[in-house]
Structures are given as structure tokens and as C-alpha cells.
Scaffold this motif. Sequence first.
Motif, mmCIF file in Angstrom:
data_model
loop_
_atom_site.group_PDB
_atom_site.id
_atom_site.type_symbol
_atom_site.label_atom_id
_atom_site.label_comp_id
_atom_site.label_asym_id
_atom_site.label_seq_id
_atom_site.Cartn_x
_atom_site.Cartn_y
_atom_site.Cartn_z
ATOM 1 N N VAL A 166 104.412 10.175 -65.107
ATOM 2 C CA VAL A 166 105.685 10.793 -65.493
ATOM 3 C C VAL A 166 106.332 9.922 -66.559
ATOM 4 C CG1 VAL A 166 108.040 11.342 -64.735
ATOM 5 C CG2 VAL A 166 106.082 12.020 -63.329
ATOM 6 N N ARG A 167 106.735 10.534 -67.648
ATOM 7 C CA ARG A 167 107.379 9.824 -68.750
ATOM 8 C C ARG A 167 108.880 9.752 -68.476
ATOM 9 N NH1 ARG A 167 105.320 12.553 -73.614
ATOM 10 N NH2 ARG A 167 106.727 14.202 -72.931
ATOM 11 N N LEU A 168 109.409 8.539 -68.427
ATOM 12 C CA LEU A 168 110.800 8.343 -68.034
ATOM 13 C C LEU A 168 111.788 8.980 -69.011
ATOM 14 C CD1 LEU A 168 110.987 4.673 -66.676
ATOM 15 C CD2 LEU A 168 111.487 6.775 -65.427
ATOM 16 N N GLN A 169 111.484 8.927 -70.294
ATOM 17 C CA GLN A 169 112.449 9.376 -71.287
ATOM 18 C C GLN A 169 112.844 10.844 -71.138
ATOM 19 O OE1 GLN A 169 110.369 7.032 -71.715
ATOM 20 N NE2 GLN A 169 111.072 5.501 -73.180
ATOM 21 N N VAL A 189 95.642 4.332 -65.802
ATOM 22 C CA VAL A 189 95.673 4.089 -64.359
ATOM 23 C C VAL A 189 96.844 3.171 -64.000
ATOM 24 C CG1 VAL A 189 94.436 3.032 -62.423
ATOM 25 C CG2 VAL A 189 93.220 4.531 -64.011
ATOM 26 N N GLU A 190 97.129 2.184 -64.848
ATOM 27 C CA GLU A 190 98.305 1.340 -64.624
ATOM 28 C C GLU A 190 99.571 2.187 -64.559
ATOM 29 O OE1 GLU A 190 99.120 -2.220 -66.819
ATOM 30 O OE2 GLU A 190 97.020 -2.432 -67.403
ATOM 31 N N ALA A 191 99.721 3.086 -65.525
ATOM 32 C CA ALA A 191 100.923 3.920 -65.576
ATOM 33 C C ALA A 191 101.014 4.823 -64.357
ATOM 34 C CB ALA A 191 100.919 4.750 -66.862
ATOM 35 N N SER A 192 99.881 5.418 -63.974
ATOM 36 C CA SER A 192 99.879 6.309 -62.825
ATOM 37 C C SER A 192 100.187 5.563 -61.531
ATOM 38 C CB SER A 192 98.510 7.001 -62.698
ATOM 39 O OG SER A 192 98.506 7.945 -61.661
ATOM 40 N N SER A 193 99.920 4.257 -61.511
ATOM 41 C CA SER A 193 100.123 3.443 -60.311
ATOM 42 C C SER A 193 101.496 2.793 -60.243
ATOM 43 C CB SER A 193 99.049 2.352 -60.255
ATOM 44 O OG SER A 193 97.749 2.897 -60.288
ATOM 45 N N ALA A 194 102.322 2.973 -61.264
ATOM 46 C CA ALA A 194 103.607 2.274 -61.348
ATOM 47 C C ALA A 194 104.634 2.905 -60.410
ATOM 48 C CB ALA A 194 104.114 2.270 -62.792
ATOM 49 N N ILE A 195 104.500 2.602 -59.124
ATOM 50 C CA ILE A 195 105.393 3.149 -58.100
ATOM 51 C C ILE A 195 106.828 2.695 -58.380
ATOM 52 C CG2 ILE A 195 105.919 3.207 -55.635
ATOM 53 C CD1 ILE A 195 102.958 2.475 -55.146
ATOM 54 N N PRO A 196 107.776 3.626 -58.500
ATOM 55 C CA PRO A 196 109.171 3.238 -58.762
ATOM 56 C C PRO A 196 109.697 2.293 -57.693
ATOM 57 C CG PRO A 196 108.879 5.605 -59.056
ATOM 58 C CD PRO A 196 107.606 5.095 -58.449
ATOM 59 N N GLY A 206 105.960 3.017 -77.149
ATOM 60 C CA GLY A 206 107.411 3.104 -77.158
ATOM 61 C C GLY A 206 108.018 3.930 -76.046
ATOM 62 N N PHE A 207 107.193 4.533 -75.201
ATOM 63 C CA PHE A 207 107.684 5.303 -74.062
ATOM 64 C C PHE A 207 107.296 4.608 -72.766
ATOM 65 C CE2 PHE A 207 107.239 8.392 -77.480
ATOM 66 C CZ PHE A 207 108.426 9.105 -77.391
ATOM 67 N N ARG A 208 108.111 4.789 -71.732
ATOM 68 C CA ARG A 208 107.820 4.181 -70.435
ATOM 69 C C ARG A 208 107.321 5.242 -69.460
ATOM 70 N NH1 ARG A 208 112.609 1.261 -67.926
ATOM 71 N NH2 ARG A 208 113.722 3.147 -68.570
ATOM 72 N N TYR A 209 106.289 4.874 -68.714
ATOM 73 C CA TYR A 209 105.654 5.798 -67.779
ATOM 74 C C TYR A 209 105.669 5.221 -66.369
ATOM 75 C CZ TYR A 209 103.851 8.142 -71.941
ATOM 76 O OH TYR A 209 103.741 8.791 -73.139
ATOM 77 N N ILE A 210 105.786 6.123 -65.378
ATOM 78 C CA ILE A 210 105.756 5.718 -63.980
ATOM 79 C C ILE A 210 104.758 6.592 -63.219
ATOM 80 C CG2 ILE A 210 108.109 4.787 -63.935
ATOM 81 C CD1 ILE A 210 109.018 7.421 -62.637
ATOM 82 N N ASP A 211 104.632 6.273 -61.959
ATOM 83 C CA ASP A 211 103.702 6.899 -61.030
ATOM 84 C C ASP A 211 103.708 8.425 -61.120
ATOM 85 O OD1 ASP A 211 102.393 7.780 -58.660
ATOM 86 O OD2 ASP A 211 102.971 5.938 -57.633
#
Length: 333
Positions: A166-169, A189-196, A206-211
Motif C-alpha cells: 500500500v502506497r502511503l501517499q 518483499v520488504e515493502a509488503s512486509s512493512a507492518i505498520p 520518493g514514495f513510501r510503501y507499507i504492508d
Amino acid sequence: MPKPPKKRSSKQPTPKIGLVLGGGGIAGFAYLTTALTVLQQLTGWDPRDADVIVGTSAGSNVGGFLRGGTPIGESLDDIMTLPTNPRSMERLRVLSGREADRTLRVFPTSLPMVAREIARGPFMRPSRLVSGLIPNGNIRTDTIGDRMIELHGTEWPDDELLITTVRLQDSERVVFGLDRSDVDVGTAVEASSAIPGYFKPVAIDGFRYIDGGTHSPTNADLLLDRDLDLIVVAAPMSVDNVATGWMTMNGGLRLYWRNQVHREIDALRGAGHRVLLLEPSLEEARSMGPTLMDPTRIVNIVLQTSSASRISMAESKFGDELDVLRSASKAGS
């Protein structure tokens, strides 16, 4: 260990199988590797042979290993040895947040995400609202990405792998391997694993991604329009019974996640898909604990899932689906 090319039988076409691997942190990884190992033992079907794999959070890790040629039984063996390996357990303790900086963090991860969800009114998505409100995690996901880079380098696998984030912006789901493949598998995979709340969002261009679990525990809807003979959905964050689902420390959340999962399953079946859904029993859910990130629970999860999965898959309601996997195994051998 690279997997040899698939052999196609000249007698019958090989059934086309989609594999959806849901999120669930460290507990989810243990559940997925165990349930898929049992599935392979019962049917002969190798998860590496799936025509398309959808991976979310823990599922993106399992999917990455499968597409890198790692047998599912080897991943299970590896996770079972972790509790006896001090260095591995130390790494897991860091990933689980047990060794994290305890500095108080109060600033929300994404106020714009919060504002967008509030503006949606009755269509507000609670998981996105909560993800935007909680403070940023402070654990880096580099270790997760490094393991994937060792397997894949900078290239995506030939067989289809979809990694959800999910893209935070703008609060939108982005699927690496589908929406874009210009980012290496490790970073995806890092981005998909980034549990909030646990991990730092992963910055990409330039964009931030989370789980990807912020959008859905499984993201099974990505296969709605696919031509597949069977879709196997493994949902570690769900629970198999509404009546008993609340009888865990995170029962309310599990029932919420279950509702999301079953809406997607209903949509798949409504579109004519045959679906094999694997979700934890009450005992399995309890073995995972409330946070899904406790590495000391790995052995118990594996033991509970190994037993419960065999019992569940032996039920007659799964007979037709298991036969499709057996046919796929025979046709591909």
C-alpha cells in the motif's frame, strides 16, 4: 536450490493453479510453510508449480522463496531450526521488535491517509485509518530484502509472482510484478512486509510503501479475472469458525480479517472459481499469540498446524479441490 523445468504430460493438460499467500508476521510464515507442506504431502502438488502466486507480507516472503526455487519443506525445516540457533533467534527478536528502540513515538505514520479515510465517511476503510494513525515503526526490513536478493538478484522470476503493498501517499494498493516490475523482488518483499507500527515504511522512488495486508489479509481478488482451475488461498490472519473466533486474545481482529477474506472468497466463487481456503482453527490461532510476531511460538505453531491441517484437509468438503491438485501433480510429473 533451482527447481527443474516443469514436465508437461502429452495425455492431459495440466490444471492451472493460483496460490494466494496471506499475511501474518512471523506466525504467518510458520503457518504457511506448515500448511503448504502438509498439502504437498497429501496431494503430491508442489507449490512451486503454481501458475501465479500472490504474496502479502509473510506470504510475500514465502512466495519469494518458492519462486526462488526453495522447496516448501526446506523453508519449514529452516524455520523449525530457528529456535535452536541463537544468531537466528536474535535476528528474529530484532524483527519482532523485542530489541527495538523504546523511544516514545507519537507522530502518526501518515496524516494524509487519515484525512482521506475520514473523508470517505461511511466508506471508510478501518485498516487504513489505523495504519495512518499509529506511529511509524522503527525496525528496518533490510534483512528480509537481503535474503530475497540472494535468491533473485535484480531479476523477477519467469513464473508470475505478485507482491502486494500500500502506497502511503494516496492509500492505494500497488502490486509489484503487476503494476510495476522495475523494482527488484527484495525491495518489493520488504515493502509488503512493512507492518505498520513495527517496520519503517519502505521508500521507493520518493514514495513510501507499507504492508499489503493494510489493504487485505490475502488480496485474493487479484485473481478474479484469471483463467484458473483452482485457487488455493492460505489466510493465516483469519479463523475458520465465527462462533469460536472471538475466543483468542485478538479475536475481534481475527473476525474482522475473516470477514475481509470471506468477501474475497465469495467474489471468487461467484465468478465461477473453485477455491480451496486454508485458515487457522481456534487452536492454531491461539498458538500464534496476539501480535503474530513472537518468535518463541514457532514450534507450537508448526505442531498445531501440522495436526490441524491434516484433519481439516481430510474432510470430505475438500475432496474435489485436493483431486485437482493431485491431477496437477500427475500431469506435471
